[in-house]
Design an enzyme around this catalytic site. Structure first.
Site, PDB file in Angstrom:
ATOM      1  N   GLU A 276     -16.443 -14.914   3.600  1.00 50.56           N
ATOM      2  CA  GLU A 276     -15.973 -13.303   3.598  1.00 50.56           C
ATOM      3  C   GLU A 276     -17.144 -12.765   3.982  1.00 50.56           C
ATOM      4  O   GLU A 276     -16.942 -11.511   4.434  1.00 50.56           O
ATOM      5  CB  GLU A 276     -15.611 -13.128   2.198  1.00 50.56           C
ATOM      6  N   TRP A 279     -16.823 -12.440   7.641  1.00 51.10           N
ATOM      7  CA  TRP A 279     -15.925 -11.434   7.985  1.00 51.10           C
ATOM      8  C   TRP A 279     -16.545 -10.079   8.157  1.00 51.10           C
ATOM      9  O   TRP A 279     -16.360  -9.310   9.526  1.00 51.10           O
ATOM     10  CB  TRP A 279     -14.615 -11.253   7.276  1.00 51.10           C
ATOM     11  N   TRP A 307       4.031   5.578  18.077  1.00 53.27           N
ATOM     12  CA  TRP A 307       3.487   5.794  16.419  1.00 53.27           C
ATOM     13  C   TRP A 307       4.607   7.310  16.306  1.00 53.27           C
ATOM     14  O   TRP A 307       4.771   7.785  17.159  1.00 53.27           O
ATOM     15  CB  TRP A 307       2.133   6.038  16.089  1.00 53.27           C
ATOM     16  N   ASN A 343      -9.270  -5.878  -2.141  1.00 56.06           N
ATOM     17  CA  ASN A 343      -9.084  -6.181  -0.812  1.00 56.06           C
ATOM     18  C   ASN A 343      -7.534  -6.689  -0.298  1.00 56.06           C
ATOM     19  O   ASN A 343      -7.172  -6.113   0.562  1.00 56.06           O
ATOM     20  CB  ASN A 343     -10.058  -7.058  -0.159  1.00 56.06           C
ATOM     21  N   TRP A 361      -3.084   3.746  12.992  1.00 54.29           N
ATOM     22  CA  TRP A 361      -3.994   3.212  11.969  1.00 54.29           C
ATOM     23  C   TRP A 361      -5.422   3.976  11.857  1.00 54.29           C
ATOM     24  O   TRP A 361      -6.168   3.886  10.852  1.00 54.29           O
ATOM     25  CB  TRP A 361      -4.531   1.858  12.525  1.00 54.29           C
ATOM     26  N   TRP A 384      -8.481  -2.190   9.355  1.00 49.73           N
ATOM     27  CA  TRP A 384      -7.327  -1.471   9.687  1.00 49.73           C
ATOM     28  C   TRP A 384      -6.671  -1.901  11.154  1.00 49.73           C
ATOM     29  O   TRP A 384      -5.538  -1.961  11.081  1.00 49.73           O
ATOM     30  CB  TRP A 384      -7.660   0.034   9.987  1.00 49.73           C
TER      31      TRP A 384
END
Length: 454
Positions: A276, A279, A307, A343, A361, A384
């Site tokens: 993690e 990430w 969108w 998360n 987003w 996102w």
């Protein structure tokens, strides 16, 4: 006699701070400096929640410096003229800083380094990443776009680094430069809504390290599974400390490896914990190699995604935690009250906004950036885009989180939901904002309109 200005940014700690460490080894006097240079036209500007955290983090750092006879110098404005004025006033011979990696700051720092070179030596270091973004590339020297091969390459390159120690001394200059009072920088809101939020946190270097050492033996071994359940204390909650550099990823990996050597049974959980951290590393890697992703999708097909045009009402209900989906609303209220969100819940609320409600987003990313105390630009953008399906993943758009199923799986007893939505059993709770099945089919149909363009 030599004097060094150590320009602190996202490295608000004394231990494992390369710029500070090397300045202390090289120079006779040290001026620790923080400049509130927010680049107001930049997306890297801190949001309101992060600025409140920053106030307390600077306060803690100054206290630690004063305990050893130095202090933090605070300034506000454009960094280059402030540095030039301070060099002239103090006779500083060196400037040290640790690198930051968002596009605007990189360009600013390059300009500053060139401008200062004639008058003093300038040194920059990596203090916030396990490895520099340009050090891990594919065989053809191009950057990775998918996490798993990136992480394998990172492990092969090496992620373990011995953290630098606390400098033996941080010698104060003969004449301390003028410093602005912390309160005048305006990090705290005029109406002190932040008081309740910050009551959930302890801020600063010592608090960050204590949080890591508390997490490793108690929850580290079960992290891989427990991290998905928002009602459980299964995560380290280090993200705001990492964002402001109160602890470094190298420290986190180093102490995790040490604990793992003593408790090998915890390997499954702790290896996943380090992944993690990987990430976060990947987020900075992508931001460095693809700086346009701050505002535009990594997947260029989404430049043409249809969108929604008018989403003001649904956006407001989402922001207020009034969507009618309990786990969504619980997460949004947790965010509002604590400046943080679990998360797993971040992914669920982002999926609803971008896929079921078709809100761009970037709108959700901006809201998180303003309301999260850990609003790290790189991680926020990556998260996102990953959920929206336009970022670093192989085939992500078909991943649409069903909030009802997520709730049943990861909050089966409703403990998390009851914590944040006390009115759930009353008539005051709203009906769902959207039909999940129909909105899912609509999103996939819109994706089909652009997928053939890639």
């Amino acid at each position: 006699m030599t004097t060094a200005i150590v320009w602190l940014r996202q490295d608000l700690r004394l231990t494992d701070n390369p710029a500070l460490y090397h300045a202390c080894r090289t120079c006779d006097h040290i001026i620790p400096l923080f400049i509130d240079d927010p680049l107001p036209t930049s997306v890297s500007q801190l949001g309101a929640a992060s600025r409140a955290w920053l106030h307390h983090s600077l306060q803690d750092l100054d206290t630690r410096l004063q305990a050893i006879g130095n202090r933090l110098t605070l300034q506000q404005g454009a960094a280059l003229p402030i540095l030039q004025k301070l060099i002239a006033a103090t006779g500083a011979t060196h400037v040290y800083w640790n690198r930051v990696y968002d596009p605007q700051s990189l360009a600013r720092d390059k300009h500053i380094k060139e401008a200062l070179k004639p008058s003093c030596a300038v040194h920059s270091f990596n203090a916030s990443l396990l490895n520099e973004p340009w050090e891990v590339l594919k065989a053809d020297s191009t950057p990775y776009k998918v996490f798993t091969p990136f992480w394998k390459a990172m492990l092969k390159h090496g992620i373990q680094h011995l953290p630098l120690p606390l400098p033996e001394r941080i010698p104060t200059p003969p004449l301390q430069p003028e410093s602005l009072p912390l309160e005048t920088l305006g990090f705290l809101p005029r109406i002190r809504w932040d008081t309740g939020m910050m009551a959930h946190w302890q801020v600063g270097e010592e608090a960050a390290m204590q949080k890591l050492h508390d997490f490793l033996p108690t929850h580290g071994g079960a992290y891989k599974e427990a991290r998905n359940f928002p009602a459980q204390p299964g995560t380290a909650r280090l993200s705001p400390h990492l964002h402001f550099g109160e602890i470094s990823p190298r420290q986190a990996v180093y102490h995790t490896e040490r604990h793992l050597a003593e408790q090998p049974s915890a390997e499954n959980g702790l290896r996943h914990f380090m992944q993690e951290i990987g990430w976060r590393e990947f987020a900075y890697y992508l931001l460095y190699h693809f700086p346009h992703t701050v505002e535009r999708a990594l997947d260029a097909r989404f430049d043409h995604f249809p969108w929604a045009d008018n989403y003001t009402d649904v956006l407001e209900r989402w922001q207020r935690g009034q969507t009618g989906f309990p786990i969504i609303d619980a997460g949004m209220r947790e965010l509002w009250q604590t400046g943080w969100m679990h998360n797993r819940v971040r992914m669920i609320v982002a999926s609803l906004l971008t896929k079921n409600l078709l809100v761009p987003w970037q709108v959700g990313e901006q809201w998180f950036r303003d309301t999260l105390v850990d609003a790290d630009l790189a991680s926020n953008v990556l998260g996102w885009q990953w959920v929206a399906g336009c970022g670093a993943d192989a085939a992500p758009y078909f991943r649409i989180f069903n909030p009802t199923l997520q709730e049943q799986t990861f909050d089966p007893d409703g403990e998390y939901i009851r914590r944040w939505i006390p009115e759930l059993q009353t008539r005051d709770y709203p009906l769902p904002i959207v039909d999940l099945k129909a909105s899912r089919e609509r999103a996939l149909a819109k994706f089909s309109q652009i997928k053939m363009t890639g």
